[in-house]
Scaffold this motif. Structure first.
Motif, PDB file in Angstrom:
ATOM      1  N   ALA A  72      57.403  36.557  31.762  1.00 53.09           N
ATOM      2  CA  ALA A  72      56.968  37.463  30.693  1.00 53.09           C
ATOM      3  C   ALA A  72      55.474  37.719  30.795  1.00 53.09           C
ATOM      4  CB  ALA A  72      57.331  36.866  29.335  1.00 53.09           C
ATOM      5  N   ALA A  73      54.720  36.657  31.136  1.00 48.41           N
ATOM      6  CA  ALA A  73      53.273  36.829  31.318  1.00 48.41           C
ATOM      7  C   ALA A  73      52.991  37.700  32.543  1.00 48.41           C
ATOM      8  CB  ALA A  73      52.596  35.464  31.468  1.00 48.41           C
ATOM      9  N   ALA A  74      53.776  37.489  33.599  1.00 44.30           N
ATOM     10  CA  ALA A  74      53.560  38.251  34.837  1.00 44.30           C
ATOM     11  C   ALA A  74      53.765  39.740  34.628  1.00 44.30           C
ATOM     12  CB  ALA A  74      54.482  37.733  35.931  1.00 44.30           C
ATOM     13  N   ALA A  75      54.555  40.105  33.622  1.00 45.10           N
ATOM     14  CA  ALA A  75      54.795  41.522  33.348  1.00 45.10           C
ATOM     15  C   ALA A  75      53.523  42.247  32.930  1.00 45.10           C
ATOM     16  CB  ALA A  75      55.868  41.671  32.266  1.00 45.10           C
ATOM     17  N   LEU A  76      52.530  41.471  32.488  1.00 46.14           N
ATOM     18  CA  LEU A  76      51.262  42.071  32.103  1.00 46.14           C
ATOM     19  C   LEU A  76      50.375  42.366  33.310  1.00 46.14           C
ATOM     20  CD1 LEU A  76      50.440  39.815  29.014  1.00 46.14           C
ATOM     21  CD2 LEU A  76      50.915  42.276  28.961  1.00 46.14           C
ATOM     22  N   ARG A  77      50.732  41.802  34.460  1.00 44.67           N
ATOM     23  CA  ARG A  77      49.929  42.021  35.664  1.00 44.67           C
ATOM     24  C   ARG A  77      50.222  43.391  36.263  1.00 44.67           C
ATOM     25  NH1 ARG A  77      47.577  37.365  37.777  1.00 44.67           N
ATOM     26  NH2 ARG A  77      48.370  35.369  36.992  1.00 44.67           N
ATOM     27  N   GLY A  78      49.334  43.806  37.128  1.00 47.35           N
ATOM     28  CA  GLY A  78      49.577  45.030  37.886  1.00 47.35           C
ATOM     29  C   GLY A  78      49.302  46.302  37.135  1.00 47.35           C
ATOM     30  N   SER A  79      48.726  46.178  35.938  1.00 43.30           N
ATOM     31  CA  SER A  79      48.427  47.400  35.184  1.00 43.30           C
ATOM     32  C   SER A  79      47.264  48.137  35.830  1.00 43.30           C
ATOM     33  CB  SER A  79      48.074  47.039  33.733  1.00 43.30           C
ATOM     34  OG  SER A  79      47.565  48.169  33.057  1.00 43.30           O
ATOM     35  N   ASP A  80      47.365  49.454  35.870  1.00 42.74           N
ATOM     36  CA  ASP A  80      46.260  50.237  36.416  1.00 42.74           C
ATOM     37  C   ASP A  80      45.313  50.703  35.307  1.00 42.74           C
ATOM     38  OD1 ASP A  80      47.885  52.010  35.149  1.00 42.74           O
ATOM     39  OD2 ASP A  80      48.157  53.368  36.864  1.00 42.74           O
ATOM     40  N   ASP A  81      45.440  50.050  34.135  1.00 41.33           N
ATOM     41  CA  ASP A  81      44.577  50.375  32.998  1.00 41.33           C
ATOM     42  C   ASP A  81      43.161  49.906  33.310  1.00 41.33           C
ATOM     43  OD1 ASP A  81      43.362  50.841  30.635  1.00 41.33           O
ATOM     44  OD2 ASP A  81      44.708  49.624  29.399  1.00 41.33           O
ATOM     45  N   ALA A  82      42.235  50.834  33.418  1.00 44.27           N
ATOM     46  CA  ALA A  82      40.866  50.488  33.794  1.00 44.27           C
ATOM     47  C   ALA A  82      39.984  50.176  32.594  1.00 44.27           C
ATOM     48  CB  ALA A  82      40.243  51.637  34.594  1.00 44.27           C
ATOM     49  N   ARG A  83      40.574  50.206  31.390  1.00 46.93           N
ATOM     50  CA  ARG A  83      39.759  49.936  30.203  1.00 46.93           C
ATOM     51  C   ARG A  83      39.272  48.493  30.213  1.00 46.93           C
ATOM     52  NH1 ARG A  83      43.504  52.596  25.560  1.00 46.93           N
ATOM     53  NH2 ARG A  83      45.109  51.800  26.974  1.00 46.93           N
ATOM     54  N   PRO A  84      38.036  48.237  29.732  1.00 44.91           N
ATOM     55  CA  PRO A  84      37.482  46.879  29.801  1.00 44.91           C
ATOM     56  C   PRO A  84      38.155  45.896  28.853  1.00 44.91           C
ATOM     57  CG  PRO A  84      35.991  48.345  28.610  1.00 44.91           C
ATOM     58  CD  PRO A  84      37.063  49.207  29.185  1.00 44.91           C
ATOM     59  N   THR A  85      38.794  46.384  27.805  1.00 39.81           N
ATOM     60  CA  THR A  85      39.461  45.491  26.850  1.00 39.81           C
ATOM     61  C   THR A  85      40.935  45.855  26.750  1.00 39.81           C
ATOM     62  OG1 THR A  85      38.896  46.929  24.987  1.00 39.81           O
ATOM     63  CG2 THR A  85      37.354  45.146  25.508  1.00 39.81           C
ATOM     64  N   HIS A 107      42.562  37.677  30.120  1.00 36.35           N
ATOM     65  CA  HIS A 107      41.705  38.411  31.060  1.00 36.35           C
ATOM     66  C   HIS A 107      42.255  38.327  32.480  1.00 36.35           C
ATOM     67  CE1 HIS A 107      38.428  39.716  28.524  1.00 36.35           C
ATOM     68  NE2 HIS A 107      38.204  38.499  28.065  1.00 36.35           N
ATOM     69  N   ALA A 108      42.699  37.108  32.879  1.00 32.44           N
ATOM     70  CA  ALA A 108      43.193  36.906  34.248  1.00 32.44           C
ATOM     71  C   ALA A 108      44.429  37.750  34.520  1.00 32.44           C
ATOM     72  CB  ALA A 108      43.494  35.425  34.469  1.00 32.44           C
ATOM     73  N   LEU A 109      45.310  37.869  33.532  1.00 28.96           N
ATOM     74  CA  LEU A 109      46.522  38.674  33.715  1.00 28.96           C
ATOM     75  C   LEU A 109      46.195  40.144  33.910  1.00 28.96           C
ATOM     76  CD1 LEU A 109      48.886  37.022  31.066  1.00 28.96           C
ATOM     77  CD2 LEU A 109      49.006  36.799  33.560  1.00 28.96           C
ATOM     78  N   ARG A 110      45.036  40.552  33.447  1.00 26.71           N
ATOM     79  CA  ARG A 110      44.616  41.946  33.615  1.00 26.71           C
ATOM     80  C   ARG A 110      43.770  42.133  34.886  1.00 26.71           C
ATOM     81  NH1 ARG A 110      41.355  44.135  30.248  1.00 26.71           N
ATOM     82  NH2 ARG A 110      42.340  46.182  30.180  1.00 26.71           N
ATOM     83  N   GLY A 111      43.810  41.092  35.765  1.00 25.37           N
ATOM     84  CA  GLY A 111      43.138  41.216  37.054  1.00 25.37           C
ATOM     85  C   GLY A 111      41.679  40.834  37.055  1.00 25.37           C
TER      86      GLY A 111
END
Length: 784
Positions: free
Chosen positions: A56-69, A130-134
């Motif tokens: 479920a946490a991994a599903a947050l990875r790989g987003s191409d959302d470039a927003r800082p928050t 933060h880590a999940l968002r790369g």
């Protein structure tokens, strides 16, 4: 009134209350509105296996959302997974207020959470988010113990997120450090992370670089790191020799008498010889003239020795332990590991105490804590006392604070200060208060100003038949263990300032039973006594905050005297002749307002010193950033090869004939980097000299900071062409044979060893002194 109007009115009232009570804080409404959605996810997440939770946490990875928050949806998912991970891994289900803290950290705020409210878990969940968002996250602590403890403690939580974690500490080698920084979340003390930054800046091979580019910093005890230690420079030096102790100067000044041979200013920040003192010193040295050109060096040595002898006090400013002088961190009351005074003052104190001199060396590079943290695109933090430094955080870091309400209301009883005419009267009253409280078995924690005072008070308590445990810079290695037991029934703990910050004091003791806990609760909880007001109200609040954790009962009281340091420094002119009772206690209510005023003066002066110092260091940091950009091109690119190929084609061809492409690139790179680093080191030395004397230019009605810029900027711009010229000359002279190029023979020699240390705030800094006096004078005029 409609429901919508009532809701709007309620929100308006809350906003008004926040503006009045916490004027610098952000509105929590956005975060609070997300809590129901977090709660709604809880049943589904509880049904998942550990692997399912990680998925479920991994599903947050790989987003191409470039927003800082993160988006609101991402905040909800991170908090929901974090709550479940904490419940499974630690048996701690995060409260709603902890999740508000997580959201604040993820959106770049400094969160204020009371002692015992779970900042460590909130910080770990935010780091995982933060880590999940790369992002790559550094969780920065005030010391190595807390970094190691928190990384080990929170690892099971981060494992459930599927996020890698490690920590750095002084005993780690390069391989361990590279592995730790290669993780998504790295815990470390502010000094250790800063020292690794300095080591990386001097690397001559990409294989020697251990850190990634700075990305996200989550700062624990943010007020201490971002404010108290912000001006402290971390230094990398190339060790060359031990400083020769000037025992003769130390012996001479030890015989001088105050008032006759030397005088000090009212602030205790400077000392100087009188004409009589100069005469005595000159005769002792064989009749030399201290003020002639030939006597300049001896005069400088005498002045430094005088400063060491008169203005620096053993067990207050430093300890002598294991045959070494160890500085005491004034903001935390504990030994400041690796800290030292600059400009010969360290050696002078060592000569004063008769201990072996420490190594001297050429400064290769340095960075202030503030400059280091300014490199991170995203900075957030957590502390129990952020409101008091809200304006400082906004001015220097562009950070807003979010005040998180406690999970349980604070029921600690804070008594009014008791003020005494003299320190002797005050300490008699402190001992009597401890006797009164201890008689019923209630645990007492006493916060003192320094090591000497803590041991003096412990002696007084012992003579009164009261056994106590002393926590100060002499035994800071046992700090967490000692402070954790301060809530045990009947315990008396005497401590310096920031006792056990980051360690919970549990009523009944860390291993106490429910019965032990309830006994101490019935007695009123932990009772905190301050023996004087600190130079900042924030430090007072931190000491008070040791009691009353998570809705526990507790109490606090501060004792003060008209001779306390904060009063003498901030407002020594006590109005009138305040009346006292038979015990020397001042009975006038106005005297408490006077002490509050003295504290505000000191706070304002320290802020002005911070502001003034940053005006100078900001230019140096900008120059360093520019230089690092050039250095990166040399380290990772072909700049050195292209430069030397174009300028020395014949020698380049000779080298090309005997070495392969990789070795040729290494030789060119090391030559150019050597000269670049040497010139930067020389530039820092020049700026230090300019900085030391710049205040004298104010006598000519010139602005010191403008004059500093005029001197510093041309010097810096000369570095690049000079480094390239020297590299060309070295390359032209280098010996090339079948074995390759003889770099050492051409003078390309790095220091045989390097070492790191922290420069303690120089108590004799002229700019700081001038700023302090200016602020005090201004505030005194306003008061008058």
């Amino acid at each position: 009134m409609t429901q919508k109007q009532a809701s709007l009115l309620t929100r308006s009232r809350r906003l008004l209350r926040r503006l009045v009570d916490r004027p610098a804080s952000v509105d929590l409404t956005r975060y609070e509105a997300l809590l129901p959605a977090v709660g709604a996810r809880e049943p589904d997440l509880r049904e998942l296996t550990d692997a399912g939770l990680t998925d479920a946490a991994a599903a947050l990875r790989g987003s191409d959302d470039a927003r800082p928050t993160p988006t609101d949806e991402q905040l909800v998912e991170i908090c929901a997974i974090g709550r479940e991970a904490g419940r499974r891994a630690l048996g701690e289900r995060a409260f709603d207020v902890q999740l508000l803290g997580v959201m604040g950290l993820l959106t770049g705020r400094v969160i204020q959470m009371a002692t015992g409210e779970g900042k460590t878990l909130a910080g770990a969940i935010a780091a995982a988010g933060h880590a999940l968002r790369g992002r790559h996250v550094h969780v920065i602590s005030v010391n190595d113990y807390l970094a190691r403890r928190d990384a080990r403690w929170m690892r099971p939580v981060l494992d459930l997120f599927g996020v890698s974690v490690d920590w750095v500490e002084p005993g780690h080698g390069r391989t361990e450090r590279a592995r730790a920084y290669g993780c998504e979340v790295t815990y470390g003390s502010v000094s250790e992370i800063g020292f690794d930054l300095l080591r990386d800046r001097l690397a001559t091979s990409t294989a020697d670089v251990v850190q990634r580019a700075p990305d996200v910093a989550v700062v624990d005890e943010a007020d201490s790191v971002l404010v108290d230690e912000a001006r402290i420079p971390l230094v990398m030096a190339g060790s060359v020799a031990s400083g020769a102790p000037d025992t003769e100067a130390a012996r001479i000044v030890s015989r001088l008498r105050p008032g006759l041979h030397y005088e000090t200013d009212a602030d205790g920040r400077n000392a100087w010889l009188t004409p009589a003192g100069s005469s005595v010193v000159e005769k002792t040295l064989g009749g030399i003239d201290l003020y002639s050109d030939s006597g300049t060096r001896r005069l400088a040595a005498i002045n430094v020795a005088l400063h060491a002898h008169v203005l620096l006090t053993r067990d207050v400013d430093y300890l002598v332990r294991d045959d070494k002088v160890q500085l005491i961190n004034t903001s935390r009351g504990r030994v400041a590991e690796l800290q030292r005074w600059p400009d010969g003052l360290q050696t002078a104190v060592e000569a004063k105490e008769g201990v072996p001199p420490s190594d001297q060396g050429e400064i290769l590079d340095s960075v202030t804590v503030q400059g280091m943290l300014a490199r991170y695109p995203t900075v957030s933090g957590m502390t129990g006392t952020a409101v008091a430094v809200a304006e400082t955080l906004r001015e220097f870091y562009k950070l807003e604070i979010a005040v998180i309400p406690p999970n349980e209301s604070n029921i600690r009883v804070d008594a009014a200060d008791r003020v005494f005419a003299t320190q002797a009267d005050k300490f008699r009253a402190v001992v009597a208060e401890v006797q009164r409280i201890h008689a019923g078995g209630r645990p007492v924690l006493i916060g003192t100003q320094d090591v000497a005072e803590s041991e003096e008070l412990a002696g007084k308590l012992a003579r009164a038949g009261l056994d106590c445990v002393v926590l100060n810079a002499r035994n800071d290695a046992e700090e967490a263990e000692i402070i954790a037991e301060a809530g045990t029934k009947g315990a008396i703990t005497v401590s310096t300032q920031m006792a056990g910050r980051g360690t919970d004091i549990k009523l009944g003791g860390s291993h106490g039973t429910t019965e032990d806990y309830e006994q101490v609760v019935e007695l009123g909880g932990l009772y905190v006594i301050g023996t004087a007001r600190y130079r900042s109200s924030r430090l007072d609040d931190q000491l008070r905050g040791r009691a009353g954790r998570q809705g526990d009962p507790g109490g606090s009281i501060f004792f003060a005297s008209l001779n306390d340091e904060v009063v003498l420094a901030g407002a020594p002119d006590v109005p009138g002749d305040p009346p006292t009772d038979d015990n020397g206690e001042v009975t006038s209510p106005a005297i408490s307002r006077h002490i509050d005023h003295a504290q505000r003066v000191t706070e304002a002066a320290n802020l002005e010193i911070h502001r003034n110092t940053w005006r100078y260091t900001r230019l140096i940091e900008r120059q360093r950033d520019d230089l690092l950009g050039y250095r990166e091109e040399v380290l990772r690119g072909e700049r050195a090869v292209e430069l030397l190929r174009s300028r020395c084609p014949q020698r380049f061809a000779e080298l090309d004939a005997v070495v392969d492409e990789t070795e040729r690139a290494r030789i060119c790179r090391e030559i150019l980097l050597f000269h670049l680093d040497e010139l930067w080191s020389q530039h820092l030395a020049v700026l230090a000299d300019v900085r030391e004397s710049i205040h004298l230019r104010a006598l000519g009605r010139e602005t010191p900071i403008d004059e500093f810029h005029r001197a510093a900027i041309p010097e810096f711009h000369a570095i690049y062409p000079e480094a390239e010229r020297l590299a060309e000359a070295t390359f032209s002279e280098i010996t090339v044979d079948e074995g390759g190029a003889d770099l050492a023979g051409a003078g390309v020699r790095r220091p045989t060893s390097t070492w790191t240390y922290v420069v303690h705030d120089n108590p004799f800094d002229s700019d700081a002194e001038q700023a302090l006096k200016k602020v005090r004078g201004t505030l005194r005029k306003r008061r008058g």
